[in-house]
Design a protein around this motif. Structure first.
Motif, PDB file in Angstrom:
ATOM      1  N   ASP A  15      -9.236 -34.409  26.743  1.00 34.25           N
ATOM      2  CA  ASP A  15      -8.503 -35.670  26.670  1.00 34.25           C
ATOM      3  C   ASP A  15      -8.287 -36.260  28.057  1.00 34.25           C
ATOM      4  OD1 ASP A  15      -8.376 -35.554  23.948  1.00 34.25           O
ATOM      5  OD2 ASP A  15      -6.339 -34.733  23.870  1.00 34.25           O
ATOM      6  N   GLN A  16      -7.967 -35.395  29.047  1.00 32.57           N
ATOM      7  CA  GLN A  16      -7.762 -35.879  30.404  1.00 32.57           C
ATOM      8  C   GLN A  16      -9.033 -36.478  30.977  1.00 32.57           C
ATOM      9  OE1 GLN A  16      -6.178 -32.105  31.887  1.00 32.57           O
ATOM     10  NE2 GLN A  16      -4.298 -33.147  32.461  1.00 32.57           N
ATOM     11  N   LYS A  17     -10.165 -35.852  30.703  1.00 36.03           N
ATOM     12  CA  LYS A  17     -11.431 -36.355  31.222  1.00 36.03           C
ATOM     13  C   LYS A  17     -11.823 -37.673  30.575  1.00 36.03           C
ATOM     14  CE  LYS A  17     -13.438 -31.879  32.484  1.00 36.03           C
ATOM     15  NZ  LYS A  17     -14.535 -30.928  32.244  1.00 36.03           N
ATOM     16  N   THR A  18     -11.711 -37.737  29.228  1.00 37.89           N
ATOM     17  CA  THR A  18     -12.148 -38.944  28.518  1.00 37.89           C
ATOM     18  C   THR A  18     -11.190 -40.105  28.718  1.00 37.89           C
ATOM     19  OG1 THR A  18     -11.046 -38.158  26.503  1.00 37.89           O
ATOM     20  CG2 THR A  18     -13.382 -37.626  26.771  1.00 37.89           C
ATOM     21  N   ALA A  19      -9.994 -39.824  29.209  1.00 36.38           N
ATOM     22  CA  ALA A  19      -9.043 -40.912  29.453  1.00 36.38           C
ATOM     23  C   ALA A  19      -9.603 -41.929  30.429  1.00 36.38           C
ATOM     24  CB  ALA A  19      -7.725 -40.344  29.984  1.00 36.38           C
ATOM     25  N   TRP A  20     -10.493 -41.478  31.306  1.00 36.55           N
ATOM     26  CA  TRP A  20     -11.082 -42.383  32.291  1.00 36.55           C
ATOM     27  C   TRP A  20     -12.483 -42.834  31.892  1.00 36.55           C
ATOM     28  CZ3 TRP A  20      -7.196 -43.317  35.486  1.00 36.55           C
ATOM     29  CH2 TRP A  20      -6.253 -42.309  35.725  1.00 36.55           C
TER      30      TRP A  20
ATOM     31  N   ASP B  51     -12.693 -37.541  38.089  1.00 38.67           N
ATOM     32  CA  ASP B  51     -12.714 -38.210  36.794  1.00 38.67           C
ATOM     33  C   ASP B  51     -12.185 -39.638  36.877  1.00 38.67           C
ATOM     34  OD1 ASP B  51     -13.717 -35.917  35.649  1.00 38.67           O
ATOM     35  OD2 ASP B  51     -11.771 -35.195  34.942  1.00 38.67           O
ATOM     36  N   SER B  52     -11.188 -39.844  37.723  1.00 38.70           N
ATOM     37  CA  SER B  52     -10.603 -41.180  37.878  1.00 38.70           C
ATOM     38  C   SER B  52     -11.470 -42.106  38.707  1.00 38.70           C
ATOM     39  CB  SER B  52      -9.222 -41.063  38.527  1.00 38.70           C
ATOM     40  OG  SER B  52      -9.328 -40.560  39.851  1.00 38.70           O
ATOM     41  N   GLY B  53     -12.474 -41.538  39.383  1.00 41.38           N
ATOM     42  CA  GLY B  53     -13.361 -42.337  40.213  1.00 41.38           C
ATOM     43  C   GLY B  53     -12.896 -42.542  41.632  1.00 41.38           C
ATOM     44  N   LEU B  54     -11.722 -42.036  41.981  1.00 41.45           N
ATOM     45  CA  LEU B  54     -11.183 -42.285  43.321  1.00 41.45           C
ATOM     46  C   LEU B  54     -12.084 -41.744  44.422  1.00 41.45           C
ATOM     47  CD1 LEU B  54      -7.326 -41.702  42.927  1.00 41.45           C
ATOM     48  CD2 LEU B  54      -8.603 -43.857  42.871  1.00 41.45           C
ATOM     49  N   VAL B  55     -12.849 -40.685  44.130  1.00 39.26           N
ATOM     50  CA  VAL B  55     -13.713 -40.112  45.164  1.00 39.26           C
ATOM     51  C   VAL B  55     -14.854 -41.055  45.533  1.00 39.26           C
ATOM     52  CG1 VAL B  55     -13.172 -37.736  44.558  1.00 39.26           C
ATOM     53  CG2 VAL B  55     -15.135 -38.867  43.486  1.00 39.26           C
ATOM     54  N   THR B  56     -15.160 -42.031  44.680  1.00 42.22           N
ATOM     55  CA  THR B  56     -16.274 -42.944  44.935  1.00 42.22           C
ATOM     56  C   THR B  56     -15.812 -44.296  45.466  1.00 42.22           C
ATOM     57  OG1 THR B  56     -16.297 -43.896  42.693  1.00 42.22           O
ATOM     58  CG2 THR B  56     -17.545 -41.858  43.047  1.00 42.22           C
ATOM     59  N   LEU B  57     -14.559 -44.391  45.845  1.00 40.52           N
ATOM     60  CA  LEU B  57     -13.978 -45.671  46.272  1.00 40.52           C
ATOM     61  C   LEU B  57     -14.815 -46.369  47.336  1.00 40.52           C
ATOM     62  CD1 LEU B  57     -11.235 -47.461  46.181  1.00 40.52           C
ATOM     63  CD2 LEU B  57     -10.739 -46.275  48.324  1.00 40.52           C
ATOM     64  N   LEU B  58     -15.290 -45.613  48.336  1.00 42.37           N
ATOM     65  CA  LEU B  58     -16.061 -46.183  49.444  1.00 42.37           C
ATOM     66  C   LEU B  58     -17.566 -46.183  49.172  1.00 42.37           C
ATOM     67  CD1 LEU B  58     -14.187 -44.526  52.464  1.00 42.37           C
ATOM     68  CD2 LEU B  58     -14.091 -46.933  51.799  1.00 42.37           C
ATOM     69  N   GLY B  59     -17.969 -45.610  48.059  1.00 44.58           N
ATOM     70  CA  GLY B  59     -19.390 -45.500  47.753  1.00 44.58           C
ATOM     71  C   GLY B  59     -20.008 -46.818  47.333  1.00 44.58           C
ATOM     72  N   PRO B  60     -21.336 -46.951  47.468  1.00 41.72           N
ATOM     73  CA  PRO B  60     -22.020 -48.185  47.112  1.00 41.72           C
ATOM     74  C   PRO B  60     -21.888 -48.513  45.621  1.00 41.72           C
ATOM     75  CG  PRO B  60     -23.436 -46.766  48.440  1.00 41.72           C
ATOM     76  CD  PRO B  60     -22.261 -45.940  48.027  1.00 41.72           C
ATOM     77  N   VAL B  61     -21.701 -49.775  45.317  1.00 37.42           N
ATOM     78  CA  VAL B  61     -21.556 -50.222  43.933  1.00 37.42           C
ATOM     79  C   VAL B  61     -22.802 -49.896  43.120  1.00 37.42           C
ATOM     80  CG1 VAL B  61     -21.276 -52.259  42.457  1.00 37.42           C
ATOM     81  CG2 VAL B  61     -19.915 -52.036  44.546  1.00 37.42           C
ATOM     82  N   GLU B  62     -23.969 -50.030  43.743  1.00 36.09           N
ATOM     83  CA  GLU B  62     -25.216 -49.804  43.012  1.00 36.09           C
ATOM     84  C   GLU B  62     -25.392 -48.369  42.536  1.00 36.09           C
ATOM     85  OE1 GLU B  62     -26.445 -50.051  47.471  1.00 36.09           O
ATOM     86  OE2 GLU B  62     -24.920 -50.905  46.118  1.00 36.09           O
ATOM     87  N   HIS B  63     -24.598 -47.450  43.082  1.00 35.82           N
ATOM     88  CA  HIS B  63     -24.668 -46.062  42.644  1.00 35.82           C
ATOM     89  C   HIS B  63     -23.420 -45.647  41.864  1.00 35.82           C
ATOM     90  CE1 HIS B  63     -28.269 -45.748  44.946  1.00 35.82           C
ATOM     91  NE2 HIS B  63     -27.664 -45.846  46.119  1.00 35.82           N
ATOM     92  N   GLY B  64     -22.628 -46.642  41.453  1.00 38.51           N
ATOM     93  CA  GLY B  64     -21.437 -46.353  40.668  1.00 38.51           C
ATOM     94  C   GLY B  64     -20.162 -46.257  41.474  1.00 38.51           C
ATOM     95  N   GLY B  65     -20.211 -46.608  42.745  1.00 34.84           N
ATOM     96  CA  GLY B  65     -19.036 -46.542  43.599  1.00 34.84           C
ATOM     97  C   GLY B  65     -18.198 -47.810  43.571  1.00 34.84           C
TER      98      GLY B  65
END
Length: 416
Positions: free
Chosen positions: A12-17, A63-77
Motif C-alpha cells: 500500500d505504501q509503494k502504490t500510494a505514489w 517511491d515518492s520520487g524525491l530521489v529524482t528531483l534533479l534528474g532529467p525529465v526525459e528519464h523520469g526525473g
C-alpha cells in the motif's frame, strides 16, 4: 548501532505514489516533500531509539520520487533546480534529520558527475540513476588518508579505508575518491554499492543523526574503467572553477539540514505546548492556558523571528548558488565562486547558532514533562549538535571576516 533491517514498505505504501503523476513544478515537489515528511514524523522518535539501518526510509524517498528531483525529465526525473532541492531537503529534515541528511547528500553525489564529468559521463550517469531511482552514497572523507588508486591496464583499482561513508550502506551507487599512485591526480568514480570490495564497518553509534549509516568503510580492490574516471579524457583532467563548487554546495546542504532540524524542533515544541504544557499557577498573573503565558509567548516570538531571519539568508544563498550550478560550467569565475562560498559560510554559522538555541530553549516553553524520552524533543539538539561539528564553524566566521575587512575570497579547500 544495530544494522538490523527495518520492515520494508508495504504494498500500500509503494502504490500510494505509483498511481500519481510526477510533480512538475517546484511547488508540487515541495508538497510531495511535505507528505513524505509527515509520514516520517509519525514514528521519528521510535526510529531514532531503534537506530536501525533505514532501508524503508530510503525506499520511501525512492517511491515518492524525491530521489529524482534533479534528474532529467526525459528519464523520469523532476528537472528541478538546486534551489528547490535545498528546500525539499529542509522539509524532510524537519521530521527526521537523519533522512534529511541522506537526501541532501544524495543530491550532492548525484550532481558529482556534473561537477567533474565529461558531457558523455553526465548523460550516462543521469540516465542511469534517474530511470532506476538509484540512491547515492559517498566514501569521500578528506580528514582520512586518500584511497590509493593503481592503474591496471584499462582499469583503475581503488584500495583504502574511510572513517565515514554516509549513506553508502543504503545506497545503490557510491562515489569514491582517491589519488593515483605516484602522482598528485585526484580521481572520482561512481561504482555499484553492492559488491564484495565495499565492506561496511557497521560502527556508527553517535548521539545524533543515528540513522545516517555514517560509519566506516573499507575499499578492497574495487575496479573502475578508466573511461569512468570523472572528467578524465585520455587519462588527463582539465580543471574548471566549476569543479570546486562541490564544496559550497555541500556546505549549503549542511546549512539546510540545520535549519530544517531547528524548524522541526520549534514546530514540534509548539504542538506540545498547545496540547500538553500547563500554565504556571504561582506568577500572580495566572492564565488558564499555557498559550496565554507571557513568557511562553515571548520565547516563541523570539525564536520564530530568528528562524525567519535565518531562512531568508539561507534562501538567498540557495537562489544564488542554484543560478551558478545550472549555468555555463565554463563561465564560472574564481570571484563568483568565492563570493558564493562567503554567503554560504554566513548562512551556515547563523543556522548553527540559531538552531542550537532553538533546540535547547524549547524545553523552557514545553515544561519538565517534555523531557520524557517518549516525547523525544532531545533528538533535535542531538542531531544538530552532532552534525554541526563536521568542520569548525569558527573558520566560517573567519572567512566572512576576511571578506569584509580585506575583500578576500576564500581559497577552495576540501571544506570551503
Amino acid at each position: 548501532m544495530s544494522t538490523e533491517q527495518t520492515d520494508r514498505p508495504t504494498t500500500d505504501q509503494k502504490t500510494a505514489w505509483s498511481d500519481r503523476p510526477t510533480p512538475t513544478t517546484a511547488e508540487e515537489w515541495l508538497e510531495r516533500a511535505a507528505e513524505v515528511s509527515a509520514i516520517l514524523a509519525v514514528d521519528a522518535v521510535e526510529r531514532d531509539r531503534a537506530g536501525k539501518t533505514p532501508y524503508s526510509e530510503v525506499q520511501l524517498l525512492k517511491d515518492s520520487g524525491l530521489v529524482t528531483l534533479l534528474g532529467p525529465v526525459e528519464h523520469g526525473g523532476g528537472g528541478q533546480t538546486w534551489e528547490t532541492a535545498y528546500r525539499v531537503e529542509r522539509e524532510i529534515s524537519k521530521a527526521d534529520g537523519s533522512i534529511g541528511q541522506l537526501l541532501g547528500y544524495h543530491y550532492l553525489w548525484a550532481w558529482a558527475v556534473r561537477f567533474l564529468g565529461t558531457p558523455e559521463q553526465i548523460a550516462a550517469v543521469e540516465e542511469l540513476y534517474t530511470a532506476n531511482r538509484y540512491f547515492f552514497g559517498g566514501a569521500v572523507n578528506p580528514r582520512d588518508k586518500d584511497l590509493v588508486i593503481t592503474s591496471d591496464g584499462d582499469e583503475l583499482v581503488f584500495n583504502g579505508r574511510k572513517t565515514f561513508s554516509t549513506g553508502s550502506k543504503v545506497s545503490d551507487l557510491t562515489v569514491l575518491e582517491g589519488v593515483l599512485e605516484g602522482t598528485d591526480k585526484h580521481i572520482f568514480a561512481i561504482v555499484p554499492s553492492a559488491q564484495d570490495g565495499i565492506v561496511y564497518g557497521d560502527d556508527w553509534d553517535n548521539i545524533g543523526q543515528r540513522l545516517t549509516e555514517s560509519g566506516s568503510v573499507r575499499i578492497e580492490n574495487v575496479r573502475v574503467s578508466w573511461d569512468d574516471a570523472a572528467g578524465y579524457v585520455n587519462r588527463e583532467f582539465r580543471p574548471l572553477v566549476y569543479n570546486t563548487l562541490n564544496l559550497p554546495t555541500i556546505q549549503l546542504v549542511f546549512t539546510n539540514l540545520y535549519l530544517g532540524i531547528a524548524q522541526g524542533a520549534l514546530e514540534t515544541a509548539a504542538a506540545y505546548t498547545r496540547s500538553t504544557t500547563r500554565p504556571w499557577p504561582y506568577g500572580g498573573d495566572n492564565k488558564d492556558s499555557a498559550v496565554d503565558e507571557w513568557y511562553i509567548l515571548e520565547a516563541y516570538g523570539d525564536l520564530q523571528s530568528k528562524l525567519w531571519a535565518v531562512e531568508a539568508l539561507v534562501d538567498r544563498a540557495g537562489e544564488r548558488i542554484s543560478a551558478i550550478l545550472h549555468g555555463d560550467r565554463e563561465a564560472v569565475t574564481a570571484r563568483q565562486r568565492g563570493e558564493i562560498a562567503v554567503l554560504v559560510a554566513a548562512a551556515k554559522q547563523r543556522a548553527i547558532d540559531t538552531g542550537l538555541e532553538v533546540s535547547s530553549r524549547i524545553f523552557e516553553v514545553t515544561g519538565a514533562r517534555a523531557t520524557a524520552s517518549s516525547v523525544g524533543l532531545d533528538r533535535f539538539w542531538r542531531n544538530l549538535r552532532t552534525h554541526s561539528l563536521h568542520d569548525p564553524v569558527a573558520y566560517k566566521r573567519r572567512e566572512v571576516g576576511r571578506y569584509v575587512l580585506l575583500d578576500e575570497i576564500p581559497e577552495p579547500t576540501w571544506y570551503t
